[in-house]
Write an enzyme that holds these catalytic residues in place. Structure first.
Site, PDB file in Angstrom:
ATOM      1  N   ARG A 264       0.841  -1.203   0.000  1.00  0.00           N
ATOM      2  CA  ARG A 264       0.000   0.000   0.000  1.00  0.00           C
ATOM      3  C   ARG A 264       0.871   1.246   0.000  1.00  0.00           C
ATOM      4  NH1 ARG A 264      -4.864  -1.821   4.203  1.00  0.00           N
ATOM      5  NH2 ARG A 264      -5.221  -3.850   3.214  1.00  0.00           N
ATOM      6  N   ARG A 279       2.240   1.174  10.346  1.00  0.00           N
ATOM      7  CA  ARG A 279       1.762   1.558   9.017  1.00  0.00           C
ATOM      8  C   ARG A 279       2.916   1.443   8.028  1.00  0.00           C
ATOM      9  NH1 ARG A 279      -2.928   4.106   8.005  1.00  0.00           N
ATOM     10  NH2 ARG A 279      -3.124   4.679  10.194  1.00  0.00           N
ATOM     11  N   GLU A 351      -6.205  -0.785  15.663  1.00  0.00           N
ATOM     12  CA  GLU A 351      -6.826  -1.736  14.730  1.00  0.00           C
ATOM     13  C   GLU A 351      -5.875  -2.851  14.324  1.00  0.00           C
ATOM     14  OE1 GLU A 351      -8.278  -2.012  10.101  1.00  0.00           O
ATOM     15  OE2 GLU A 351      -8.168  -0.022  11.006  1.00  0.00           O
ATOM     16  N   SER A 354     -10.201  -5.948  10.331  1.00  0.00           N
ATOM     17  CA  SER A 354     -11.448  -5.337   9.890  1.00  0.00           C
ATOM     18  C   SER A 354     -12.226  -6.407   9.131  1.00  0.00           C
ATOM     19  CB  SER A 354     -11.155  -4.136   8.996  1.00  0.00           C
ATOM     20  OG  SER A 354     -12.318  -3.364   8.785  1.00  0.00           O
ATOM     21  N   ARG A 393       1.142  -6.207  12.680  1.00  0.00           N
ATOM     22  CA  ARG A 393       0.549  -5.565  13.852  1.00  0.00           C
ATOM     23  C   ARG A 393       0.386  -6.554  15.004  1.00  0.00           C
ATOM     24  NH1 ARG A 393      -3.629  -0.701  12.218  1.00  0.00           N
ATOM     25  NH2 ARG A 393      -2.264   0.290  10.677  1.00  0.00           N
TER      26      ARG A 393
END
Length: 426
Positions: A264, A279, A351, A354, A393
């Site tokens: 990403r 991130r 987070e 999801s 994460r």
């Protein structure tokens, strides 16, 4: 994408529901295009009827020995007008389709209404954050102590938002992924898949990343050939396994899981989470995808969320579950639950998964269908996706929650069989 019939028959209702997501639908433009489409379509239908009548007249005139040249000229004129009308209709439809591709999914009635993440609703918590009797270190400092996390080496090769993992920490990262895959395939009924990391535009169009989110993707241009894109998640390749398919009811539910790197660009994330692994441009994820009968998709969402939760429970990591509000849901979702894991150095939940029900939004783009045994006709399936979990994460959460006063890391009990006898990372 949404059903075009909704825009024709319930335009204002659709606009109102999208407004709860913070999306402003250009109602006036759609109405204008629809009016033009109807006018052109009516005109072409009339022309076609007239042309058919003229063609019939030509046969009758010819039989009587009359001059048919004027009638032939008239038919040719109408044929040209019909071709122009078809071209205009195609142009109008292309504009409407382009608009449809940029419109997000409609939120389910059960989704809390809100503007942003501050309006998300906590559903439940599991576990109690650990109390430390020493100064907490973040995962970057812990990685430096063991030498297993090297951001400088990664930056020399690739720039910011990359990491090099070495030794026991690299092994721990791999152990986490293997543990997740084994859990989902062994206990949760998913079929493991290995899919391409490079896909072409139609695959990303199918799952909703294109055309709206191209800036978030890494694109590889190829002269004379279709461009490649690095997958932002294996949701793209897993979901596209049913693109264009008509599944038998007995094949449902389809449940896939894959471990893959994700790429990403993090466009718009400047200044956010610049320290550490929260991130990154490249990270690993274990992704779950389900393809189900429409009537069963909400139950499947609850099940998928529970599958992701089970990973955290076995790792004994405190977490909470949030129902995302309308303004914080992803583009293709009708309903989403986020899992947030406790990160001690930040003194908050972050987070880590999801899980979303996309309804028939992706299926309509991909023309993924099932044959309903009650009607015998093909109907759109519902698709779901969820992280089970983001491996990097999860590594961060393990390092920080299992740290000891000297900077060493205890290996979670459930991961010890994967760590070849390593119980403490020093």
């Amino acid at each position: 994408m949404l059903d075009s019939k909704l825009l024709r028959g319930q335009l204002q209702e659709v606009a109102d529901r999208l407004a709860s997501r913070g999306f402003s639908l250009d109602v006036a433009r759609i109405e204008s295009l629809e009016e033009r489409r109807k006018a052109v379509q009516t005109r072409t239908e009339q022309l076609q009827a007239e042309r058919n009548a003229r063609s019939k007249s030509i046969g009758q005139a010819k039989a009587k020995g009359e001059d048919i040249a004027p009638l032939m000229a008239d038919v040719e004129r109408m044929a040209n007008e019909l071709a122009a009308g078809k071209s205009e209709l195609d142009g109008i439809q292309a504009e409407l389709d382009a608009i449809l591709l940029t419109i997000p999914n409609l939120p389910d009635a059960s989704v809390p209404v809100g503007a942003n993440e501050d309006d998300n609703v906590e559903v439940r918590r599991w576990g109690t954050p650990r109390s430390f009797d020493f100064e907490i270190k973040d995962h970057v400092a812990l990685g430096e102590i063991s030498g297993g996390l090297d951001f400088e080496a990664a930056a020399k090769m690739s720039g910011a938002r990359f990491a090099v993992l070495r030794g026991p920490i690299a092994r721990l990262h791999r152990a986490l992924a293997q543990f997740m895959i084994n859990l989902h395939t062994g206990e949760h009924g998913y079929e493991e898949a290995y899919t391409p990391y490079l896909v072409q535009a139609p695959a990303l169009m199918g799952t909703g990343q294109l055309p709206k989110f191209e800036e978030d993707l890494f694109k590889i241009s190829r002269e004379g050939e279709a461009d490649f894109y690095l997958i932002p998640t294996s949701e793209v390749s897993l979901t596209n396994l049913v693109s264009g398919a008509i599944l038998d009811a007995k094949q449902l539910p389809v449940k896939f899981v894959a471990h893959s790197p994700c790429f990403r660009s993090e466009a718009g994330a400047s200044g956010r989470d610049t320290r550490g692994m929260i991130r990154q441009h490249q990270f690993d994820k274990v992704e779950m995808v389900q393809v189900v009968e429409p009537s069963k998709s909400m139950a499947a969402l609850d099940g998928m969320t529970a599958n992701a939760e089970r990973v955290l429970q076995l790792l004994e990591l405190p977490y909470r579950v949030l129902a995302l509000c309308t303004g914080d849901m992803g583009f293709g979702a009708v309903k989403t639950f986020d899992l947030e894991v406790w990160v001690p150095s930040q003194d908050k939940y972050r987070e880590i998964s999801s899980c979303s029900n996309c309804g028939d939004f992706q299926a309509r783009r991909m023309q993924a269908r099932w044959r309903n045994p009650e009607t015998g006709k093909p109907e759109l399936v519902h698709t779901l996706n969820g992280s089970g979990l983001a491996v990097g994460r999860t590594l961060v959460a393990v390092l920080e929650n299992y740290q000891q006063a000297d900077g060493s890391i205890r290996v979670p009990e459930v991961l010890k069989p994967y760590m070849a006898g390593v119980e403490v990372i020093r």
